[in-house]
Enzyme design. Sequence first.
Site, PDB file in Angstrom:
ATOM      1  N   HIS A   1       0.881  -1.176   0.000  1.00  0.00           N
ATOM      2  CA  HIS A   1       0.000   0.000   0.000  1.00  0.00           C
ATOM      3  C   HIS A   1       0.913   1.218   0.000  1.00  0.00           C
ATOM      4  CE1 HIS A   1      -3.504  -2.497   1.168  1.00  0.00           C
ATOM      5  NE2 HIS A   1      -2.551  -3.246   1.704  1.00  0.00           N
TER       6      HIS A   1
ATOM      7  N   GLU B   1      -7.023 -12.536   6.061  1.00  0.00           N
ATOM      8  CA  GLU B   1      -5.969 -11.930   6.902  1.00  0.00           C
ATOM      9  C   GLU B   1      -6.438 -12.110   8.343  1.00  0.00           C
ATOM     10  OE1 GLU B   1      -5.609  -7.652   6.456  1.00  0.00           O
ATOM     11  OE2 GLU B   1      -3.679  -7.583   7.511  1.00  0.00           O
TER      12      GLU B   1
ATOM     13  N   ASP C   1       3.551  -5.040   2.494  1.00  0.00           N
ATOM     14  CA  ASP C   1       2.264  -4.490   2.936  1.00  0.00           C
ATOM     15  C   ASP C   1       2.350  -2.992   3.267  1.00  0.00           C
ATOM     16  OD1 ASP C   1      -0.445  -4.629   3.425  1.00  0.00           O
ATOM     17  OD2 ASP C   1      -0.302  -5.791   5.268  1.00  0.00           O
ATOM     18  N   ASP C   2       2.773  -2.655   4.476  1.00  0.00           N
ATOM     19  CA  ASP C   2       2.878  -1.256   4.920  1.00  0.00           C
ATOM     20  C   ASP C   2       4.219  -1.098   5.637  1.00  0.00           C
ATOM     21  OD1 ASP C   2      -0.032  -0.326   4.417  1.00  0.00           O
ATOM     22  OD2 ASP C   2      -0.265  -2.194   5.530  1.00  0.00           O
TER      23      ASP C   2
HETATM   24  N1  ADE Z   1      -4.712  -1.287   4.245  1.00  0.00           N
HETATM   25  C1  ADE Z   1      -3.403  -1.140   4.407  1.00  0.00           C
HETATM   26  N2  ADE Z   1      -2.862  -2.263   4.888  1.00  0.00           N
HETATM   27  C2  ADE Z   1      -3.859  -3.158   5.030  1.00  0.00           C
HETATM   28  C3  ADE Z   1      -3.941  -4.493   5.469  1.00  0.00           C
HETATM   29  N3  ADE Z   1      -2.871  -5.168   5.880  1.00  0.00           N
HETATM   30  N4  ADE Z   1      -5.148  -5.084   5.499  1.00  0.00           N
HETATM   31  C4  ADE Z   1      -6.230  -4.413   5.098  1.00  0.00           C
HETATM   32  N5  ADE Z   1      -6.209  -3.161   4.665  1.00  0.00           N
HETATM   33  C5  ADE Z   1      -5.038  -2.528   4.628  1.00  0.00           C
HETATM   34 ZN    ZN Z   2      -2.528  -5.114   2.561  1.00  0.00          ZN
END
Ligand code: ADE
Ligand code: ZN
Length: 334
Positions: A18, A199, A277-278
């Site tokens: 993201h 998740e 991911d982030d």
């Molecule tokens: N938005 C950013 N990271 C996310 C994640 N791991 N799961 C769901 N939405 C997200």
């Molecule tokens: Zn994600």
Amino acid sequence: MNTTELIEKLPKAELHLHIEGSFEPELMFEIANRNNVEIPYKSVEEIRKAYNFHNLQSFLDIYYAGASVLIHEKDFYDLTYAYLLKCHEDRVVHTEIFFDPQTHTDRGVAFETVFNGIKKALDDGEKKLGITSQIIMCFLRHLSQEEAFKTLEASLPFKDGIIGVGLDSSEVGHPPSKFQQVFEKAKEYGYITVAHAGEEGPPEYIWEALNLLGVKRIDHGVRSLEDKALMELIIKERIPLTVCPLSNLKLCVVKDLKDHNFKEMLDQGVCVTINSDDPAYFGGYMNQNYTETAEALSLSGEDIVKVAINSFEASFIEDELKEKWINECRSMLT
Ligand code: ADE
Ligand code: ZN
């Protein structure tokens, strides 16, 4: 070659990132200052201290607050280019990034501003760093399907620069079925579809993503192992899972990286990939994810190369380029 060297040298594709989640505190401060936006932190250290999450929602609250300082095209450009420099360091040669238009359009920032900033940085990244890329636009699942339809329509002038649509944000209570019609329309427009599923949510959400949204990849999908028939399907059809080990650790999906089911899924023949991911929030970019996973799960050199090969197989790049990178990955073992 030791594991660290192998990971550093391997070409890799990132398929679950993201862009708003690559917003490092230093850049957040800089952009907040130049935009005269107040943030509730006095220092970079204070921001980092706030990054203690107990589940997905506790992270999302802070992630959306951080993204609110992004206003101008240059902000999105700087954010994206900073991420590409990390890719370059980690030998990520191809990346397919998510962005969340609604996080910005709901604050009055135009779709065009967000898209153009990201796209210009990606174009420069290809020219200057040789990194190829694709853009996937995500709908926020805590909002309504009607809102997602508005976002889909807003994306149409930029359709040539967006390969697909995804689904992210708060999973539990917002199943893929809530978005069946908008995904149907997106496919009619020619978009590829992916979705976050499994998740925190149950395997039923993964079934729905596959059967109702027609997704080509599952983002996360770590709960697939709970359902034998689902495992059989994703193995047989080679439906890729974009797994994010450090994210799973930081959001308490697993207590310890040693408990992660990544190696089990790899051994069973699932097309699993490793992604960040982030990364600004979860403690590391691609190589950190590869290295910590390899260490915790005792991945062999063959395993690591297989994961990198999977990342190209699961990517949306053209076959010729796929083959070139896969051959390069294979050559690392000889
Ligand atoms: N938005 C950013 N990271 C996310 C994640 N791991 N799961 C769901 N939405 C997200
Ligand atoms: Zn994600």
